[in-house]
Write an enzyme that holds these catalytic residues in place. Structure first.
Site, PDB file in Angstrom:
ATOM      1  N   CYS A 199      -1.929  -2.295  -0.885  1.00 29.88           N
ATOM      2  CA  CYS A 199      -1.684  -1.214   0.061  1.00 29.88           C
ATOM      3  C   CYS A 199      -2.986  -0.804   0.737  1.00 29.88           C
ATOM      4  CB  CYS A 199      -1.061  -0.010  -0.649  1.00 29.88           C
ATOM      5  SG  CYS A 199       0.683  -0.248  -1.074  1.00 29.88           S
ATOM      6  N   HIS A 257      -1.457   4.987   2.746  1.00 33.10           N
ATOM      7  CA  HIS A 257      -1.309   6.215   1.965  1.00 33.10           C
ATOM      8  C   HIS A 257      -2.650   6.876   1.674  1.00 33.10           C
ATOM      9  CE1 HIS A 257      -2.684   4.421  -1.883  1.00 33.10           C
ATOM     10  NE2 HIS A 257      -2.023   3.331  -1.513  1.00 33.10           N
TER      11      HIS A 257
END
Length: 519
Positions: free
Chosen positions: A419, A400
């Site tokens: 992440c 992301h």
């Protein structure tokens, strides 16, 4: 007397050569002795230990394989010597007096040269095979041995060594249990199977020399590491040499592993150890390279393979329970403006209704399950940035964007909760598209509050009826591999070393050293 010995030796060699030529042509329906009738007197002239019979050789080889079949190539070999008459090595080149033309000697050369791959040549019985070949060529049998036994030994050991060699170079030398320690998520890998072993035997049958060359790993990264290992070994024994040699030893083994998920021509590799991502399009011969931020040592990014199916623009962030307990609650107790400043809303898990965070006694949930959901508003300031790339995985991690651009200036970028944050999220979105599409690219830009560049895109941004793009499903998924390599090849084709941030190299190095210590 010496003249008679030499005459008998030449006659026996004639029989041996005729035998190995006949081996290639014999059929199952003619399993009789391969010594020609015209030379039958040799059975009386010489010791019976020198009599040669193809069926006896096959039975001996099958007995070796039946004793302890443990590898995929064992079953492939057993099937071959049970169902087919042909031998791979027992031909006229085996007894030739010109070593340069001998396939067996060529195989032994490749086995002895395995040190170029960081592997100890003692892994293969090269010396034993050479000794048996010399006995065959000199017609000097050891006491209690027969020519059938000697030929069976050579045929079996050369073929088994060949299959072991090609399988291990193709899929790795370490067994599955030694590749990962218990704390590492395992990326599914391919393994040598009967189908591959049979194909390798077909290659050996068709063209042995080409088969040896084809077995060599050929990726640019692997070739670079081989060249580097040769240079490092020439430095002599120092701490610096050990550091680089150990890094190369471990990562050459990693480079031999093959992902179970096919890469295709367009794929993505996020190298956690290097804090770098490469989006590779082999058809266009292009690499999009960017910095990434990965999980901290405490919150390691899992290693995995998956498929990127779609991208979501301006995502909301549903904060994981672990972050609520370990970070948000302690921070809120010090700063009651936390939820407001970070544009976070709190919802009751039972009713689904929004609740005032100031009305909750957060302290009692610090060490256990929190009956509330915390959601961060999308767009400006959202921790996921303006775009997220989702892919199936059991760890709830994604690639992301991020508003925290400062982290990309750090050398060590292990700062996330697991992440992977992308330095060039917009460029990555464009890479995932099947082909360039100016209008679609501008719709992505508009959603991310970036000015469009095409004329059609500019018209969209000025339209009062324009509906902002919220998500986009890819026409074809893109394979993704989140891996760990402490030596890698950068986009400018240079070999790069990086630190072992998660300490994964040590167990792998121990396994490689154990392998290389085998007698």
């Amino acid at each position: 007397m010496e003249e008679l010995y030499m005459r008998n030796r030449r006659l026996l060699w004639g029989a041996v050569i005729l035998f190995v030529v006949c081996l290639a042509a014999c059929k199952k329906e003619k399993p009789q002795s391969l010594i020609p009738d015209s030379l039958a007197f040799l059975q009386e002239l010489f010791n019976p230990a020198y009599q040669i019979d193809a069926d006896s050789i096959r039975l001996m080889i099958r007995s070796y394989l039946n004793e302890n079949p443990v590898t995929p190539w064992d079953s492939a070999l057993l099937a071959h010597y049970r169902e087919k008459d042909e031998f791979f090595w027992l031909n006229d080149s085996l007894v030739s007096d010109k070593p340069a033309t001998q396939v067996a000697d060529s195989m032994l050369f490749w086995l002895g040269d395995i040190s170029r791959h960081g592997i100890n040549p003692n892994l293969y019985p090269v010396d034993g095979i050479r000794e048996r070949l010399q006995q065959i060529r000199s017609l000097k049998l050891q006491e209690g041995k027969t020519m059938n036994r000697l030929l069976a030994d050579v045929e079996y050991q050369l073929t088994a060594a060949y299959l072991s060699y090609v399988c291990q170079l193709k899929f790795g030398f370490l067994p599955s249990g030694r590749r990962w320690n218990d704390s590492i998520n395992r990326i599914p890998l391919k393994h040598c199977d009967v189908t591959f072993a049979n194909a390798a035997l077909d290659s050996l049958r068709a063209n042995p020399i080409a088969a040896f060359h084809r077995a060599q790993p050929s990726s640019p990264l692997y070739r670079k590491m081989q060249e580097e290992l040769e240079r490092v070994n020439a430095w002599g024994k120092t701490d610096t040499t050990d550091y680089y040699r150990n890094r190369l030893l471990v990562n050459m083994e990693r480079a031999r592993w093959q992902y179970a998920l096919e890469k295709g021509k367009k794929y993505v590799v996020a190298n956690v150890a290097a804090f770098m991502l490469q989006a590779i399009n082999e058809e266009m011969d292009s690499i999009l390279e960017m910095r990434i931020c990965v999980g901290s040592v405490k919150n390691k990014t899992p290693l995995l393979s998956s498929r990127i199916y779609y991208m979501e623009l301006n995502p909301y962030w549903n904060v994981p329970q672990s972050i609520i307990r370990k970070e948000i609650i302690p921070t809120y107790r010090r700063d009651t403006t936390y939820f407001t400043r970070n544009r976070m809303k709190v919802y009751d898990n039972k009713t689904g209704l929004q609740v005032d965070p100031h009305s909750i006694r957060w302290a009692k949930y610090a060490g256990k399950g929190v009956p509330y959901t915390v959601k961060q508003d999308n767009k400006t300031g959202n921790s996921l940035g303006r775009i997220i790339f989702r892919f199936p995985n059991p760890h709830s991690v994604y690639l992301h964007d991020t508003p925290s651009r400062w982290a990309f200036t750090l050398k060590k970028r292990a700062v996330s909760h697991g992440c992977v944050r992308l330095q060039k999220a917009l460029d990555f979105a464009f890479f995932l598209l099947k082909e360039p599409d100016e209008l679609l690219e501008d719709r992505i830009r508009i959603a991310m509050d970036i000015k469009p560049v095409s004329e059609e895109g500019k018209k969209l941004s000025n339209s009062a009826t324009y509906s902002e793009l919220k998500h986009y499903s890819l026409e074809k998924y893109i394979p993704l591999f989140i891996d760990y390599q402490t030596v890698y090849l950068s986009a400018d084709n240079n070999l790069r070393y990086c630190e072992d941030i998660y300490k994964y190299d040590s167990s792998l190095l121990e396994a490689m050293n154990d392998l290389n210590l085998k007698p």
